[in-house]
Design a protein around this motif. Structure first.
Motif, mmCIF file in Angstrom:
data_model
loop_
_atom_site.group_PDB
_atom_site.id
_atom_site.type_symbol
_atom_site.label_atom_id
_atom_site.label_comp_id
_atom_site.label_asym_id
_atom_site.label_seq_id
_atom_site.Cartn_x
_atom_site.Cartn_y
_atom_site.Cartn_z
ATOM 1 N N ALA A 142 0.834 -1.198 0.000
ATOM 2 C CA ALA A 142 0.000 0.000 0.000
ATOM 3 C C ALA A 142 0.871 1.251 0.000
ATOM 4 O O ALA A 142 0.594 2.222 -0.706
ATOM 5 N N ARG A 143 1.951 1.223 0.775
ATOM 6 C CA ARG A 143 2.841 2.368 0.859
ATOM 7 C C ARG A 143 3.500 2.647 -0.495
ATOM 8 O O ARG A 143 3.626 3.795 -0.920
ATOM 9 N N ALA A 144 3.898 1.557 -1.182
ATOM 10 C CA ALA A 144 4.543 1.731 -2.485
ATOM 11 C C ALA A 144 3.543 2.249 -3.524
ATOM 12 O O ALA A 144 3.886 3.071 -4.374
ATOM 13 N N LEU A 145 2.291 1.792 -3.436
ATOM 14 C CA LEU A 145 1.281 2.214 -4.417
ATOM 15 C C LEU A 145 0.815 3.651 -4.175
ATOM 16 O O LEU A 145 0.281 4.288 -5.082
ATOM 17 N N ALA A 146 1.006 4.138 -2.956
ATOM 18 C CA ALA A 146 0.484 5.457 -2.588
ATOM 19 C C ALA A 146 1.018 6.566 -3.488
ATOM 20 O O ALA A 146 0.303 7.525 -3.773
ATOM 21 N N VAL A 147 2.262 6.441 -3.913
ATOM 22 C CA VAL A 147 2.857 7.531 -4.692
ATOM 23 C C VAL A 147 2.498 7.443 -6.174
ATOM 24 O O VAL A 147 3.075 8.142 -6.995
ATOM 25 N N ARG A 148 1.508 6.606 -6.505
ATOM 26 C CA ARG A 148 1.129 6.375 -7.896
ATOM 27 C C ARG A 148 2.366 6.144 -8.769
ATOM 28 O O ARG A 148 2.644 6.894 -9.707
ATOM 29 N N PRO A 149 3.095 5.073 -8.440
ATOM 30 C CA PRO A 149 4.347 4.821 -9.169
ATOM 31 C C PRO A 149 4.067 4.378 -10.596
ATOM 32 O O PRO A 149 2.971 3.903 -10.895
ATOM 33 N N GLU A 150 5.058 4.552 -11.440
ATOM 34 C CA GLU A 150 4.909 4.122 -12.826
ATOM 35 C C GLU A 150 5.472 2.730 -13.038
ATOM 36 O O GLU A 150 5.312 2.132 -14.109
ATOM 37 N N VAL A 151 6.162 2.231 -12.013
ATOM 38 C CA VAL A 151 6.614 0.844 -12.051
ATOM 39 C C VAL A 151 6.665 0.342 -10.621
ATOM 40 O O VAL A 151 6.946 1.103 -9.693
ATOM 41 N N LEU A 152 6.343 -0.946 -10.449
ATOM 42 C CA LEU A 152 6.374 -1.551 -9.130
ATOM 43 C C LEU A 152 7.562 -2.517 -9.083
ATOM 44 O O LEU A 152 7.712 -3.364 -9.961
ATOM 45 N N LEU A 153 8.406 -2.342 -8.066
ATOM 46 C CA LEU A 153 9.600 -3.173 -7.937
ATOM 47 C C LEU A 153 9.480 -4.006 -6.670
ATOM 48 O O LEU A 153 9.558 -3.478 -5.565
ATOM 49 N N LEU A 154 9.280 -5.307 -6.815
ATOM 50 C CA LEU A 154 9.049 -6.159 -5.655
ATOM 51 C C LEU A 154 10.181 -7.176 -5.526
ATOM 52 O O LEU A 154 10.354 -8.036 -6.390
ATOM 53 N N ASP A 155 10.945 -7.062 -4.448
ATOM 54 C CA ASP A 155 12.123 -7.904 -4.273
ATOM 55 C C ASP A 155 11.818 -9.058 -3.319
ATOM 56 O O ASP A 155 11.761 -8.858 -2.115
ATOM 57 N N GLU A 156 11.636 -10.234 -3.860
ATOM 58 C CA GLU A 156 11.292 -11.423 -3.082
ATOM 59 C C GLU A 156 10.303 -11.081 -1.973
ATOM 60 O O GLU A 156 10.556 -11.346 -0.803
ATOM 61 N N PRO A 157 9.165 -10.509 -2.354
ATOM 62 C CA PRO A 157 8.269 -9.986 -1.317
ATOM 63 C C PRO A 157 7.632 -11.073 -0.473
ATOM 64 O O PRO A 157 7.204 -10.800 0.635
ATOM 65 N N LEU A 158 7.578 -12.305 -0.971
ATOM 66 C CA LEU A 158 6.810 -13.331 -0.258
ATOM 67 C C LEU A 158 7.680 -14.437 0.314
ATOM 68 O O LEU A 158 7.170 -15.381 0.904
ATOM 69 N N SER A 159 8.997 -14.306 0.168
ATOM 70 C CA SER A 159 9.839 -15.462 0.494
ATOM 71 C C SER A 159 9.874 -15.769 1.985
ATOM 72 O O SER A 159 10.217 -16.870 2.376
#
Lengths: 372, 218
Positions: A142-159
């Motif tokens: 949610a925090r990353a999406l808040a800034v209305r990013p143009e790309v989402l970068l997820l680094d092993e978010p679920l490991s």
């Protein structure tokens, strides 16, 4: 949408890859230390490569030749590092609000909108330490999406998450990506996760891009030996093409000939060419004697189970062939994976000798570059 | 009883700690996050006052700031001489307690995960905002601990202060020096009272700062 080309060399490691990402999830798949995280950090502006360029939606974020290197503040990327990096001294609300500006009531409205998206409205006042791993990951998203990013970068978010939470969040991430239509770079070394999430899968090894394409294609037709290993192909043999015909290729493997009719035959293979012969362990079938006539089209071999490994949901059986061998130097020739219920149904604990059917379409060939 | 040494000591220690807080946070941050040549040397230099005898420290300060030095002459010309004034006591106790402040601040900043700052940057906040909203609050406890230690050290400074500010009753005689003076004069009874008050004051200020810290952390 996002165009990445980075080159960087330092002691013993060379990162050199280029990628294009549209409104999709591109999974970066590979071992730890392959350069996946470094690539994400380069896009976020947290690591400066020696050379290359990064263009996001027409904006040049980095260009070594032109001397452009935008700071992370100006890049509009949604970055979720491994371990989430939630601000421990701020509430869930303040974490999500951190990148938002504007009137307090407007910020409040947006934060709750985002918290609704990830299902955390009730926990707005909690501190990160009071949340479960899955909830923390939701806050980070949610925090990353808040800034209305143009790309989402997820680094092993679920490991770091348990299996049910992991599956739940895989679904959430895919839904959010579809909803926002945001180009997403997702780093993982979990094959099932990569297969589920990827619109396209990029296999990375030792700083290089080995292959990129639809996940099923990469899974069934790895373009290089190393990609085949990474994609979990268990049966890989050195072989030599002996015959090329309309009906497929005949390949000499060990003391046997195998018929191969790969969905996409590598172009230009000629008799005598060395190839890597790949057969996925899940695609080899055990044939009951009364059904033998139906498998007449396949490569049929007789073998005996020499040992097996039980993984709970499935077992891997190590077959040693009777007669000519595929791998004369090992104590087994083929690894065959069967689901647990098949193991039970076929009484594999007692019946040890089987005819195996290797579908010619499941025999994948990788030309051995450079070798003669 | 003469209350002057109490008031002077409180003032001197407070001012010294205030100076140290500003300089210590800045230098501690530079040592923790900065990548510059001579960083280790700088770190060593800021620690030296901790291991030198206070009189040696006082000697250096006297030479550097005295009437014959360029700095001393400049201060004289400005009308704010340091040597043998209460201001000298502030400088002496500040320098003596500075290592405690810098080291605490450095450790506090090193304890802040750089990844938090990096994420804050990707969220569009300027370097200054990141420092103010992430780095500083997370390092706050450590900085506060350093402040308490440095304050206590400044309050109790004897050697360096005596060398630089002297022992002028009613002008530069701090509490620690007054204790020495009173004992030398054979007045053990009064010395005991001073010591008791100084001890109680130290404990109370430490308690107060601890409580403040807990409130900040909550």
């Amino acid at each position: 949408m996002l165009e990445v080309e980075v080159r960087h060399v330092w002691a013993g490691f060379r990162l050199e890859l280029s990628l294009n990402i549209s409104r999709e999830i591109l999974v970066l798949f590979g071992r730890s230390g392959a350069g996946k995280t470094l690539t994400l950090r380069a896009v976020a502006g947290l690591f400066r490569p020696e050379a290359g360029h990064i263009v996001l939606g027409g904006r040049v974020l980095f260009d070594s030749k032109a001397g452009v290197n935008l700071p992370p503040q100006a890049r509009r990327v949604g970055y979720v590092p491994q371990g989430y990096a939630l601000f421990p001294h701020l509430s869930v609300f303040d974490n999500v609000a951190y990148g938002l500006r504007g009137k307090p009531e407007e910020v409040r409205r947006q934060v709750f909108e985002l918290l609704d998206l990830v299902g955390l409205r009730e926990l707005a006042d909690r501190r990160p330490q009071q949340l479960s791993g899955g909830q923390q990951q939701r806050v980070a998203l949610a925090r990353a999406l808040a800034v209305r990013p143009e790309v989402l970068l997820l680094d092993e978010p679920l490991s770091a998450l348990d299996v049910p939470t992991r599956l739940e969040l895989q679904g959430l991430i895919r839904d959010l990506q579809r909803q926002f239509g945001i180009p997403t770079l997702f780093v993982t070394h979990n094959l099932a996760e990569a297969m589920f999430l990827a619109d396209r899968l990029a296999v990375v090894d030792r700083g290089r891009l080995l292959q990129v394409g639809p996940p099923k294609e990469v899974l069934n037709r790895p373009a290089q030996l190393e990609a085949a290993h990474l994609m979990g192909v268990r049966n890989i043999f050195h072989g030599r093409v002996s015959l090329v015909s309309e009906g497929g290729l005949r390949v000499r493997v060990g003391e046997r000939d195998l018929l191969a009719r790969p969905a996409a035959t590598p172009a230009g293979l000629r008799p005598g060419d060395p190839v890597w012969v790949c057969v996925r362990a899940e695609r080899i079938a055990l044939v009951l004697p009364e059904r033998l006539h139906r498998a007449a089209d396949a490569n049929l071999v007789l073998g005996e189970i020499t040992r097996e490994a039980d993984y709970g949901l499935a077992s891997v059986l190590y077959f040693r062939l009777t007669g000519p061998r595929l791998s004369p130097n090992r104590d087994y020739d083929l690894e065959v994976e069967v689901p647990a219920y098949v193991h039970e149904r076929l009484r594999l604990d007692r019946v040890r000798t089987w005819t195996l059917a290797v579908d010619p379409e499941a025999v994948h060939l990788i030309p051995q570059a450079g070798a003669v | 009883m003469d209350w002057f040494p109490f008031v002077l000591s409180a003032q001197v220690a407070t001012l010294a700690t205030g100076l140290n807080l500003v300089a210590g946070v800045a230098l501690g941050w530079a040592l923790a996050r900065g990548r510059f040549p001579g960083r280790d040397l700088l770190a060593a230099l800021t620690t030296v006052p901790l291991v030198l005898p206070p009189t040696v420290l006082g000697y250096y300060l006297l030479v550097a700031l005295g009437r014959t030095s360029p700095i001393g002459q400049a201060l004289d010309a400005l009308g704010v001489p340091l040597v043998f004034t209460w201001r000298g006591a502030v400088v002496a106790s500040a320098v003596a307690s500075f290592p405690l402040m810098v080291q605490s601040c450095r450790a506090a900043f090193e304890g802040v995960d750089p990844e938090l700052e990096q994420v804050a940057r990707t969220l569009g906040r300027s370097e200054l905002e990141v420092f103010r909203t992430i780095t500083l609050p997370l390092a706050g406890r450590g900085i506060l601990a350093g402040t308490v230690l440095a304050f206590a050290r400044a309050l109790g400074d004897f050697g360096a202060t005596l060398m630089v500010a002297g022992n002028i009753p009613g002008r530069t005689q701090t509490l620690a020096i007054a204790v020495y003076d009173t004992v030398q004069a054979g007045n053990l009874g009064l010395a005991g009272v001073l010591v008791a008050v100084l001890t109680a004051f130290s404990i109370l200020s430490l308690l107060a700062i601890q409580r403040l810290g807990r409130r900040l952390a909550a």
